[in-house]
Design a protein around this motif. Structure first.
Motif, PDB file in Angstrom:
ATOM      1  N   HIS A  59       0.861  -0.922   0.152  1.00  0.00           N
ATOM      2  CA  HIS A  59       0.198   0.097   0.073  1.00  0.00           C
ATOM      3  C   HIS A  59       0.710   1.678  -0.155  1.00  0.00           C
ATOM      4  O   HIS A  59       2.327   1.098   0.602  1.00  0.00           O
ATOM      5  N   ASP A  60       0.019   2.060  -0.337  1.00  0.00           N
ATOM      6  CA  ASP A  60       1.240   3.675  -0.511  1.00  0.00           C
ATOM      7  C   ASP A  60       2.044   3.780  -2.064  1.00  0.00           C
ATOM      8  O   ASP A  60       2.916   3.861  -1.328  1.00  0.00           O
TER       9      ASP A  60
ATOM     10  N   TYR B  57      -6.434  -4.422  -3.083  1.00  0.00           N
ATOM     11  CA  TYR B  57      -6.216  -4.076  -1.168  1.00  0.00           C
ATOM     12  C   TYR B  57      -6.885  -4.270  -1.066  1.00  0.00           C
ATOM     13  O   TYR B  57      -7.375  -4.168   0.561  1.00  0.00           O
TER      14      TYR B  57
ATOM     15  N   GLY C 192      -2.335  -5.761  -3.033  1.00  0.00           N
ATOM     16  CA  GLY C 192      -2.589  -3.970  -3.659  1.00  0.00           C
ATOM     17  C   GLY C 192      -1.582  -4.218  -4.217  1.00  0.00           C
ATOM     18  O   GLY C 192      -1.187  -4.682  -5.503  1.00  0.00           O
TER      19      GLY C 192
END
Length: 131
Positions: A58-59, A116, A91
């Motif tokens: 993530h991110d 995700y 994700g």
């Protein structure tokens, strides 16, 4: 600045099964992050001949492509093929799902991609839970 101000981009997540390994990857992935991940997996192979792996991304801020072709990374990838039974990614960018679908027929391990938002489904598919 303290040690916690800059946590590593690759972190291990404890799981409900001792032969299931999960990792969280955050931000920009470097060669050092890949070496850390494969180092953690090498430790797992010492304990279990076959393991299941979940990588949660993530991110995502990108990947150092040169890291993918470093000798240590290539050795880690080759060794992983002998030990991973199930491999899931949850994700990351959409192209990861396409890549996994493309390579799935070429590997003996089971491979799946989950958006995700469906990380819980990834855990169920792996047959483990975070602990």
């Amino acid at each position: 600045m303290t040690v916690n101000d800059n946590p590593p981009n690759v972190r291990r997540i404890e799981t409900s099964r001792d032969d299931a390994y999960a990792f969280e990857i955050v931000g920009h992935i470097t060669a050092a992050d890949m070496e850390n991940l494969y180092g953690l997996l090498e430790g797992a192979y010492e304990v279990h001949d076959r393991i299941d792996v979940l990588v949660i991304i993530h991110d995502y801020e990108g990947f150092d492509w040169q890291a993918a072709f470093k000798e240590q990374t290539m050795i880690g990838k080759t060794n992983a093929l002998k030990h991973i039974r199930k491999y899931a990614v949850a994700g990351g960018p959409a192209w990861m799902g396409t890549t996994i679908a493309f390579f799935r027929p070429f590997f003996s391990m089971e491979m799946e991609y989950f958006p995700y938002e469906k990380v819980e489904e990834a855990w169920k598919w792996l047959g483990a839970e975070p602990s």
